[in-house]
Design an enzyme around this catalytic site. Structure first.
Site, mmCIF file in Angstrom:
data_model
loop_
_atom_site.group_PDB
_atom_site.id
_atom_site.type_symbol
_atom_site.label_atom_id
_atom_site.label_comp_id
_atom_site.label_asym_id
_atom_site.label_seq_id
_atom_site.Cartn_x
_atom_site.Cartn_y
_atom_site.Cartn_z
ATOM 1 N N LYS A 74 0.811 -1.229 0.000
ATOM 2 C CA LYS A 74 0.000 0.000 0.000
ATOM 3 C C LYS A 74 0.842 1.276 0.000
ATOM 4 O O LYS A 74 0.433 2.289 -0.568
ATOM 5 C CB LYS A 74 -0.969 0.003 1.187
ATOM 6 C CG LYS A 74 -2.065 -1.049 1.041
ATOM 7 C CD LYS A 74 -3.056 -1.035 2.185
ATOM 8 C CE LYS A 74 -4.018 -2.207 2.037
ATOM 9 N NZ LYS A 74 -5.053 -2.219 3.076
ATOM 10 N N GLY A 138 -0.116 0.651 7.892
ATOM 11 C CA GLY A 138 -0.994 0.902 6.746
ATOM 12 C C GLY A 138 -2.464 0.939 7.116
ATOM 13 O O GLY A 138 -3.210 1.811 6.653
ATOM 14 N N TYR A 227 -10.194 -10.811 9.338
ATOM 15 C CA TYR A 227 -11.403 -11.633 9.391
ATOM 16 C C TYR A 227 -10.984 -13.101 9.314
ATOM 17 O O TYR A 227 -9.828 -13.416 9.044
ATOM 18 C CB TYR A 227 -12.400 -11.266 8.284
ATOM 19 C CG TYR A 227 -11.881 -11.453 6.885
ATOM 20 C CD1 TYR A 227 -11.273 -10.410 6.208
ATOM 21 C CD2 TYR A 227 -11.983 -12.688 6.241
ATOM 22 C CE1 TYR A 227 -10.775 -10.582 4.938
ATOM 23 C CE2 TYR A 227 -11.487 -12.859 4.954
ATOM 24 C CZ TYR A 227 -10.882 -11.801 4.312
ATOM 25 O OH TYR A 227 -10.390 -11.975 3.055
HETATM 26 P P1 ATR Z 1 -0.354 -2.936 8.014
HETATM 27 O O1 ATR Z 1 -0.118 -2.369 6.664
HETATM 28 O O2 ATR Z 1 -1.065 -4.260 8.003
HETATM 29 O O3 ATR Z 1 -0.932 -1.975 8.991
HETATM 30 P P2 ATR Z 1 2.295 -2.443 8.977
HETATM 31 O O4 ATR Z 1 2.354 -1.203 8.180
HETATM 32 O O5 ATR Z 1 3.486 -3.325 9.057
HETATM 33 O O6 ATR Z 1 1.093 -3.367 8.534
HETATM 34 O O7 ATR Z 1 1.867 -2.027 10.464
HETATM 35 C C1 ATR Z 1 1.717 -2.956 11.407
HETATM 36 C C2 ATR Z 1 1.229 -2.299 12.702
HETATM 37 O O8 ATR Z 1 1.006 -3.310 13.643
HETATM 38 C C3 ATR Z 1 2.214 -1.350 13.307
HETATM 39 O O9 ATR Z 1 1.515 -0.363 14.025
HETATM 40 C C4 ATR Z 1 2.977 -2.267 14.258
HETATM 41 O O10 ATR Z 1 3.573 -1.622 15.352
HETATM 42 P P3 ATR Z 1 4.996 -0.863 15.174
HETATM 43 O O11 ATR Z 1 4.682 0.420 14.485
HETATM 44 O O12 ATR Z 1 5.451 -0.683 16.568
HETATM 45 O O13 ATR Z 1 5.875 -1.796 14.369
HETATM 46 C C5 ATR Z 1 1.847 -3.102 14.773
HETATM 47 N N1 ATR Z 1 2.245 -4.419 15.257
HETATM 48 C C6 ATR Z 1 2.800 -5.414 14.542
HETATM 49 N N2 ATR Z 1 2.966 -6.499 15.316
HETATM 50 C C7 ATR Z 1 2.486 -6.184 16.542
HETATM 51 C C8 ATR Z 1 2.367 -6.891 17.774
HETATM 52 N N3 ATR Z 1 2.769 -8.154 17.878
HETATM 53 N N4 ATR Z 1 1.833 -6.246 18.828
HETATM 54 C C9 ATR Z 1 1.434 -4.955 18.719
HETATM 55 N N5 ATR Z 1 1.509 -4.243 17.580
HETATM 56 C C10 ATR Z 1 2.039 -4.846 16.509
#
Ligand code: ATR
Length: 285
Positions: A74, A138, A227
């Site tokens: 994205k 994202g 989902y």
């Molecule tokens: P997406 O596009 O699906 O949102 P992303 O851009 O990689 O994926 O963002 C993932 C989000 O989930 C981020 O906010 C990430 O936190 P960080 O900014 O600290 O990396 C969060 N996230 C990922 N794994 C997590 C976990 N196990 N517990 C809490 N937050 C998590």
């Protein structure tokens, strides 16, 4: 027998094989009497732009008119688009592209899809409510602008990396209106929200719910953007604390309806499509 040319669309991502988008758009096309083909395009992690260009130049079966973009592309789609809708510019992430003669338009329909699902399908008007949005990637980027446009009284943005939440918040200050907007670590989010939205990748990873249960109260709407099986632990957690659990299937259908409207100029009805998809996903689970 040669088939007549048909407008082509696809969902582009990695992985993409389980995407429900082709089913949703085929249903919208039938419902609105539109003729189009919507497929899946698995894209190598280092080949998003090349895959998209190959899709656009291959006009043998018909013109490529647009695509949906899913994980993890994205942000790359945002960079590749030559024009952006205001909501995509705010999100800095693109989930919908339209290939126009004068360039590629990037839109983001995730957030408005989420708001429509909460307000229309779950029946909760966001105006005046207290909302907790967890995550700053994202999913959260697409959601924040449309959530603020629905005028909640308070919106708390919680992320384990505080700086990312702060940066996302800062570029939304101009559109916050009267909403109290705050960025925080998940542990300090606050208590008893009306709506809690999990926009992190935690559910997808099978990781623990990233906020304490005190964010919930009896009747809180607790929605995970995932989902199917990945959303189950979050929903079970929410319901075990008296909240209303909800997954991201309604959001998926509603964001698709907005994309369809951008491409075809007609907004499809979503209720029957969501009900059919719900039965299908439940049967697979
Ligand atoms: P997406 O596009 O699906 O949102 P992303 O851009 O990689 O994926 O963002 C993932 C989000 O989930 C981020 O906010 C990430 O936190 P960080 O900014 O600290 O990396 C969060 N996230 C990922 N794994 C997590 C976990 N196990 N517990 C809490 N937050 C998590």
């Amino acid at each position: 027998m040669t088939m007549p040319p048909v407008d082509r669309y696809a969902v582009v991502g990695n992985p993409v094989e389980h995407s429900q988008s082709p089913t949703i758009h085929a249903a919208f096309a039938r419902q609105t009497g539109q003729s189009l083909d919507y497929g899946r395009l698995l894209c190598p992690l280092d080949g998003f732009a090349a895959t998209l260009r190959a899709f656009v130049v291959d006009t043998a079966a018909g013109p490529a008119c647009g695509c949906n973009v899913t994980v993890p592309f994205k942000f790359e789609a945002f960079a590749l688009a030559t024009r952006h809708t205001p909501r995509a510019a705010l999100a800095r992430a693109v989930n919908t592209m339209r290939f126009d003669a004068d360039g590629w338009l990037g839109d983001n329909t995730d957030g408005i899809g989420l708001v429509h699902d909460i307000e229309r399908n779950a029946g909760l008007a966001l105006a005046g409510r207290r909302v907790l949005l967890i995550g700053a990637g994202g999913g959260a980027s697409g959601a924040l602008g449309p959530l603020l446009a629905a005028q909640p009284a308070e919106l708390v943005l919680a992320n384990r990396t505080l700086e990312k939440a702060q940066a996302l918040l800062e570029r939304h200050l101009d559109v916050a209106g009267a909403t109290r907007l705050r960025a925080t670590l998940p542990a300090d989010a606050g208590t008893a929200f009306d709506v809690v939205i999990n926009a992190t990748a935690a559910s997808l990873q099978g990781a623990p719910v990233p906020v304490p249960p005190t964010v919930l109260a009896s009747g809180t709407l607790a929605l995970d953007m995932m989902y199917g099986p990945p959303a189950r632990p979050f929903i079970v957690w929410a319901e075990s604390h008296g909240a209303r659990g909800r997954d991201g299937l309604g959001m998926l259908v509603e964001q698709a309806a907005e994309a369809f409207a951008l491409w075809r100029g007609v907004t499809p009805e979503t209720a029957a499509v969501l009900a059919t998809l719900r039965a299908r996903v439940d049967a697979l689970a």
